[in-house]
Enzyme design. Structure first.
Site, short mmCIF file in Angstrom:
data_model
loop_
_atom_site.label_atom_id
_atom_site.label_comp_id
_atom_site.label_asym_id
_atom_site.label_seq_id
_atom_site.Cartn_x
_atom_site.Cartn_y
_atom_site.Cartn_z
CE1 TYR A 166 -10.50 5.28 -0.03
CE2 TYR A 166 -9.36 4.21 1.77
CZ TYR A 166 -9.54 4.38 0.42
OH TYR A 166 -8.79 3.66 -0.45
NE ARG B 231 -6.42 6.56 -3.74
CZ ARG B 231 -6.84 5.56 -2.96
NH1 ARG B 231 -6.03 4.56 -2.65
NH2 ARG B 231 -8.05 5.58 -2.48
CD GLU C 125 -1.41 -2.01 -0.75
OE1 GLU C 125 -2.40 -2.28 -0.04
OE2 GLU C 125 -0.45 -1.33 -0.34
C1 3EB Z 1 -6.23 1.62 -0.26
O1 3EB Z 1 -6.18 2.10 -1.39
C2 3EB Z 1 -5.47 0.37 -0.03
O2 3EB Z 1 -2.87 3.50 4.82
O3 3EB Z 1 -0.88 4.04 4.15
C3 3EB Z 1 -2.70 1.53 0.25
C4 3EB Z 1 -1.59 2.38 0.41
C5 3EB Z 1 -3.54 1.31 1.31
C6 3EB Z 1 -1.36 3.01 1.63
C7 3EB Z 1 -1.97 3.50 3.98
C8 3EB Z 1 -3.30 1.94 2.52
C9 3EB Z 1 -2.21 2.79 2.69
O4 3EB Z 1 -6.92 2.13 0.65
C10 3EB Z 1 -4.69 0.38 1.19
#
Ligand code: 3EB
Length: 347
Positions: free
Chosen positions: A216, A229, A337
């Site tokens: 990111y 993911r 989520e």
């Molecule tokens: C995202 O996709 C949503 O920081 O451990 C989802 C799963 C999310 C884990 C983490 C954050 C985390 O960014 C947020």
């Protein structure tokens, strides 16, 4: 009597290294006394577990209340013997193949959250190394007031900063070894982490519709979130796909501000894409979106629950064990989520 969990009902059943059941709280005592399985950990959602103090395994009361009127607990179990212990405040259970750990973190108002996060993650890594289960597979983080700004950064961003530092300080660290994760905000006191680790690594699966979280851009925080993911883990007996908390993010941007329906649709698209990806990269069939082994749906605003449930039930079989939980999502524009686990067969 217990919710159908098809990890148990496949015709070629053999003991699986680890499995997870959702059990009604009112049946827990009986479940524990009759199960041939050895208990690795128990997790409850907003409810106390009666008689919990007498259980040797890690217990987590997570402050994400269930939104429907059932009271379920999540039970992690192993077919073989399990030992228990504690180090640096981390309570753990270990079987031959699987290590389950849990820590409650006190925030005494002294150290900033990034410092606490870094130290806690270091302690986890040290323990996993010492015990011979160095590979984190799946992590759940529950963080009070996740969207609150302190010292100019959101608490989620401070958490990520410390986590990133600890991961990057590990020997031979590789982004490809990051675990699947969920990081959810709570409105109560408990800051806790629980996790599943293994002797052998799992396989990272990323989503072509989304920028990898560990890549990111800086606008989401000074250090990127350290998770994959999904992670595909080949245990003895079965392959499990652990799908991280998944939200309405395409590329790296949140989509469909203010619309739970649209965010749900986008989130399911993301999960489908991930399943497709797992199928091709690892040559395993994780089934389709409609038949995961279990799912948790975190919803920011309790008033969105009914419409989200109605919409989700059109897509997912009612036989799938599902937990609807009230939780805050780590970006304040995200309303829900979803995380899931799938079991699967090799082609
Ligand atoms: C995202 O996709 C949503 O920081 O451990 C989802 C799963 C999310 C884990 C983490 C954050 C985390 O960014 C947020």
């Amino acid at each position: 009597m217990f919710p159908a969990n098809h990890w148990h009902t496949s015709s070629d059943y053999q003991p699986i290294a680890v499995h997870c059941d959702y059990v009604p709280l009112s049946h827990l005592a009986r479940y524990l006394s009759t199960s041939a399985q050895k208990i690795l950990a128990i997790i409850s959602f907003g409810k106390d577990i009666p008689g919990a103090a007498t259980l040797p395994c890690p217990l987590n009361k997570v402050d994400t209340p269930q939104l429907d009127n059932t009271s379920m607990v999540e039970v992690w179990a192993s077919p073989g013997p399990v030992s228990h212990g504690e180090q640096h405040g981390i309570h753990y259970s270990a079987s031959d193949e699987v290590f389950f750990g849990s820590i409650h973190i006190a925030e005494l108002g002294q150290a900033p959250l990034d410092v606490i996060s870094r130290k806690t993650h270091r302690n986890i890594f040290d323990l996993l190394q010492a015990k011979g289960y160095p590979h984190l597979i799946r992590v759940w983080n529950y963080l009070p007031n996740i969207n609150q700004i302190t010292n100019g950064l959101e608490r989620y961003q401070l958490f990520c900063l410390g986590r990133h530092q600890a991961f990057s300080e590990r020997n031979n660290f590789s982004e490809r070894d990051l675990p699947a994760a969920s990081t959810i905000g709570t409105r109560d006191r408990n800051f806790q982490i629980y996790f599943l680790a293994a002797r052998q690594a799992g396989k990272q699966i990323e989503n072509p519709r989304q920028v990898s979280a560990f890549h990111y851009p800086r606008c989401y925080g000074p250090r990127s979130p350290s998770f994959s993911r999904a992670v595909l883990k080949k245990w003895k007996g079965e392959h499990h796909l652990y799908i991280s908390g998944t939200a309405s993010i395409v590329g790296h941007e949140s989509c469909h501000h203010g619309s739970p329906q649209e965010q749900l649709r986008e989130t399911l698209c993301n999960i489908e894409s991930l399943l497709e990806r797992a199928k091709h990269t690892a040559n395993v069939d994780c089934g389709s979106l409609c038949n995961p082994s279990s799912m948790k749906i975190y919803i920011r605003h309790a008033q969105d629950f009914e419409q989200i449930k109605r919409a989700l039930e059109k897509r997912i079989s009612h036989k799938i064990p599902m937990l609807y939980l009230q939780g805050d999502i780590c970006r304040s524009d995200l309303l829900l989520e979803i995380e899931a686990m799938c079991h699967m067969h090799r082609y």
